[in-house]
Each structure stands twice: as C-alpha cells, then as structure tokens.
Design an enzyme around this catalytic site. Structure first.
Site, PDB file in Angstrom:
ATOM      1  N   ARG A  48       0.910  -1.137  -0.093  1.00 28.82           N
ATOM      2  CA  ARG A  48       0.025  -0.089   0.078  1.00 28.82           C
ATOM      3  C   ARG A  48       0.874   1.251  -0.107  1.00 28.82           C
ATOM      4  O   ARG A  48       1.989   1.197   0.368  1.00 28.82           O
ATOM      5  CB  ARG A  48      -0.854  -0.013   1.184  1.00 28.82           C
ATOM      6  N   HIS A  49       0.461   2.332  -0.419  1.00 24.62           N
ATOM      7  CA  HIS A  49       1.038   3.560  -0.463  1.00 24.62           C
ATOM      8  C   HIS A  49       1.384   3.865   1.077  1.00 24.62           C
ATOM      9  O   HIS A  49       0.753   3.582   1.815  1.00 24.62           O
ATOM     10  CB  HIS A  49       0.400   4.686  -1.131  1.00 24.62           C
TER      11      HIS A  49
ATOM     12  N   LYS B 217     -13.872  -3.161   5.898  1.00 23.02           N
ATOM     13  CA  LYS B 217     -12.869  -3.730   4.872  1.00 23.02           C
ATOM     14  C   LYS B 217     -13.264  -5.246   4.462  1.00 23.02           C
ATOM     15  O   LYS B 217     -13.491  -5.569   3.410  1.00 23.02           O
ATOM     16  CB  LYS B 217     -11.306  -4.015   5.400  1.00 23.02           C
TER      17      LYS B 217
END
Length: 542
Positions: free
Chosen positions: A131-132, A349
């Site tokens: 992930r970033h 999520k």
C-alpha cells in the site's frame, strides 16, 4: 503531436557523481506509463513540461532518485528521531497507534510462526505488494473534518482539561497527497525489502509496477530510493549500473489489477453507511464515547458520525507530523475505545472488499493470476481485470525475474487477500456486527494488521530439502514451497495440505497452493454470485 502510446522516460544510475552528471542518458532507469488519457510528445527533453501534475511528480521523483544514487543515502539521524524505523515500523504509543484501522502506520505484526527463512530452505523469488505510504485525508474527508472542527469551536465556549488544546487548534491538513512521514515510510520499506532479500538483490533489481494515483507512484519511487540506496551503501554497485531499473505505471481508469475501479457491478453494490456492517457496530460502541465528549464539550452536540470523524483525525494529524508524533487528539480516547474503533474499520474492509462482500474476492483474481504466472514462469491466463496488452509484453510484464514490487491501495489489497484465500471463511468465521474481537482472536485479521499505511505482503518461493539424488536421475529431493507474510506475520496456508515435514512453518508446495485456489473458487462460489470464480484458476491447476 505524436499518437498516444506508453510513455518511456530513460535516465541512468551511477555511483560516480561526475559520471552521473555527464551520462544521464544511458538508458538505465526506465519508467513506462500506460494511460490513454494522456497526450504524449516525441521529444523526451520537452516531456516533463507537458505533463499533468502526477506526471510532473514522476519527473521530480526520478530526478531525486538519480541524485540519491549518485551521492547519498537516507539520513539515519532523522530516522532515529522518528516514530517509524526500518525494522519495526511505527513504535510510538503502540497501545493506541496499532489500533487505528487502515489509518494506522505500518508496524511489524506479531507472528506465531517465525518469519525467518526456515532451515534447509533458500528463497528464490520474492514479490512485494505494498500500500502507499501515509497520506493526508481525501478531499471530501478533509472538508468534513474542517467543518466539524469549525462547528465545535464555534459552539463550545470553554475547553478544559484534556480538551484545552482545542481552543487554539486549527485544521490545516492538505488532502490526498503523501505526507513527508509517508514518504519516509516508503523509503524505509524499500530498505527493509533489500535487506531481507539481499541475496537475490546481489544479482538483480526488482521489477516495479504501480497504479497511476500520484500518491501510489510517489510511494513506488520512494521505495525504489530506499532499495537502491541500501544496495548502494552495501557495496553492491556494479549491478545497479549494469541492469536497468524499470517501473510500469498503469492507468487506474483502465484494466488494472492494482485498482478495483473497473467493475461497475462491484462499485454499485456498496450499501449506504446507515445500512453497512460498520454502522451496526458504531451504534453499539460509539454512544458512550459520544456522551462523554458532549459532556466535556457542552454545545458540541456530536452525533455518531461526528465522533468517528473526530477519532479519524488522530491518525491523520499524527502522520502529518514529519516524525509521526502522536496528536493530542488521540488522548481523548482510551486504548479500549481504539480497539473498538479498529474493529469498526475492520468490518468496513471485511464486508466491503473481502469475503463479506459478494464480489469482493473477484476483484483480486486478476492479480493472483499474474502472481501465479510469475511464480511458475508461464504466461498470464486470465479473463478478468488484467491488462492483456501489458501482460503479453516481456517489457511490461517480464517473467523469470526473482524480485517484483507492486504498489496499490488498501481496498485493492483486501480483495487480493480474499482471492489468495487469506482470512477467508475457512479460517475466520464471518465477523460479528455486534460483538468485537481482537485481531489475534480472528486469525490475525484486522484493518490495522493487514492494510495500514505502507502495509505490505511478501510472497516468497523457497526451495527446501535436498540430499542424495534419487535413482541416479538427478532428483535432489527438493521441493518448491510458497510462503506469505503480511506485515511480517507469517500467514498459515491451511487449505493446501501442508506436509508434516513443513507443518507449522506456514509453507505449502507451490503446485498445491495453486490447487488450493481452485478450492477457494469452489468454496466461495455461492458468495461470489453464481460461481463468479469458477474456472478462473483452472489453467494453472496440476
């Protein structure tokens, strides 16, 4: 103007500053951008001036990376003062900071299975999907947070005790972009990847791919900085000069296994917040917090969404600090309340992108099929969201590499985890919407443990065993195994029949693991909607 085509930018890495300045056109670093929305020009020298902002960002990151390789590596003095480090990730106030859901900063998650390479095994392949790094809130969220703070300050006349800081607090966060803390996270991540797989890195560099979002591209470049600087500092300079570093940037608006935005049926299936799983839980855990805040802040009149938004501000203000210093907003809530908040985000999520969503796992199938292709060195077999033009081209989807690094978003990674069979219904029962559990009680599942800012999954292929050849036929009795680590936690692979020899090590034979994905197709068919998974992995089963 030239016709639209993938964009190539080429420059060079050298360990000699003078040579680097003189020879930056030797085609050693390559960035490939696949995006039909952009217009391209023939003149490389003119390219950067015609770019959209994120392409300018690529140019800036490239220049910084070239300079880094030529003269320096990360400043460890700064890193020592930060709450984040290469090995353990975020370590300040772990009793609360490790419970901020997907807004947590990456930390090394505890693992019942050792993350060390097992005895008699050698890693021959490593894929990271990351992930970033830490970012500012989205533009819409940023507006919501600003309005909330302005309303509180307008309606509340006195701020006392733990709330006194609010009297002079101003909301000043930007939106969307990486924070400087998030940049440092990704540099640390690249450094850690190098040191874990330095035996492979001695002879090669990762092949990089990234979704086209500006914060994702910048994260990939910062990771590459960290990896290359660590390799440079470790004295492995010759290969950094000889072998090209290549990065493919894939448009998020088109077929893209690093972005889930290409399936309208999935995008349109999300319920409103009021009807969502996390809203059910919010109506249970938030009211006591809401009541306490409204008592301490007379006139604020906070409702349930307001309370959640105020909690969100804690991690965002923290990662807006260059060193990740804990925001005073965080101390308005107890460690128990943060664990309940983490469960709230985990419900989002799970029911939004994992097996709790009918089409959640289908969004990750394309990436898993690409992963299988890389593990087996065979062409990609897929009919979902892969970009067949890129995947059929050795330049943009090479096989026979030993190191790969891909960069994406949290929601995409959750769907990929579901397609890989991680934390699915065979391991974790569907999450309760009314009673919360700790991550360790859910097979290691939570938003904070799986997709924090700069979170990463490592997929390793190992060769294990050995001994005398059998029957004189050259069989050394070795086995190719696969192992998956999410934020340093080894994830058990129970569906592929671990042999007794490797029981407890979290490993599975590569062929059996691929077969287990067919098992996942059958097990999730009803949830996926009339067999949406059926046959997806069939071409790779033994």
């Amino acid at each position: 103007m030239a016709s639209r085509q993938p964009f190539l930018a080429q420059d060079s890495f050298f360990d000699d500053p003078e040579r680097a300045n003189a020879e930056q056109d030797d085609n050693q670093l390559r960035l490939i951008v696949s995006n039909e929305a952009f217009e391209y020009v023939d003149d490389d020298d003119a390219c950067w001036s015609c770019c959209t902002p994120w392409r300018v960002l690529v140019g800036v990151g490239l220049i910084a990376l070239l300079g880094l390789m030529a003269v320096t590596w990360p400043d460890t003095t700064y890193a020592e003062k930060s709450c984040d480090d290469v090995t353990e990730g975020f370590s300040c106030s772990p009793d609360i900071s490790h419970s901020w859901g997907q807004y947590s900063a990456y930390f090394s998650v505890p693992s019942e299975i050792s993350a060390e390479v097992p005895d008699a095994c050698n890693v021959t392949f490593a894929q990271v999907l990351s992930r970033h790094g830490g970012r500012f809130p989205t533009e819409a969220k940023s507006q919501t947070y600003k309005l909330l703070i302005n309303r509180i300050k307008s309606n509340v006349k006195h701020f006392n005790n733990d709330y006194a800081f609010l009297s002079h607090y101003q909301y000043t966060l930007a939106s969307e972009a990486l924070t400087s803390f998030g940049q440092a996270q990704m540099t640390n991540s690249g450094t850690k990847f190098y040191h874990r797989y330095k035996v492979l890195a001695n002879t090669t560099n990762p092949f990089y791919r990234t979704a086209s979002g500006s914060r994702v591209v910048e994260s990939a470049l910062k990771f590459a900085q960290g990896f290359s600087a660590a390799k440079f500092a470790d004295g492995k300079r010759s290969n950094a000069i000889v072998e090209p570093q290549q990065m493919v940037i894939i448009d998020e608006a088109g077929n893209n296994t690093l972005s889930h935005s290409t399936c309208p049926a999935f995008e349109n299936a999300s319920p409103s917040w009021n009807d969502s799983a996390e809203a059910v839980w919010a109506r249970i855990f938030v009211p006591p917090i809401q009541s306490r805040l409204n008592t301490a802040l007379p006139g604020a009149n906070l409702d349930i969404p307001d309370t959640i938004n105020l909690m969100d501000l804690c991690p965002f203000e923290t990662i807006a600090s260059p060193t990740g210093q804990i925001s005073p907003i965080c101390n308005l809530f107890t460690p128990l309340e943060w664990k309940q908040y983490d469960y709230y985000q985990s419900l989002n999520k799970y029911y939004g992108y994992h097996v709790g969503a009918a089409l959640g796992p289908t969004q990750g199938i394309g990436f898993v099929n690409e992963l299988i292709a890389r593990l087996t060195s065979r062409p990609v077999l897929d009919h979902t969201n892969t970009n067949s033009t890129l995947d059929k081209d050795e330049k943009t989807f090479p096989l026979e590499r030993s190191l790969y690094a891909d960069f994406s978003h949290d929601n995409d990674m959750v769907s990929i985890f579901a397609a890989m069979g991680l934390w699915n219904v065979s391991v974790t029962e569907p999450l309760s919407k009314t009673e919360w559990k700790l991550p360790a009680e859910m097979g290691g599942w939570s938003a904070s443990w799986s997709v924090p800012f700069a979170g990463r999954v490592y997929v390793e292929k190992l060769v294990c065993g050995g001994g005398e050849p059998k029957d004189g036929a050259g069989d050394t009795n070795t086995k190719e195994m696969v192992r998956i680590l999410v934020n340093d936690r080894v994830i058990p692979l129970p569906n592929c029949g671990d042999g007794a020899e490797y029981a407890g090590l979290g490993m599975c034979e590569v062929d059996k693991w691929i077969e287990s994905l067919e098992f996942e197709e059958k097990g999730l068919g009803a949830q996926a909607g009339s067999g949406m998974f059926r046959g997806v992995f069939f071409g790779w089963t033994a």
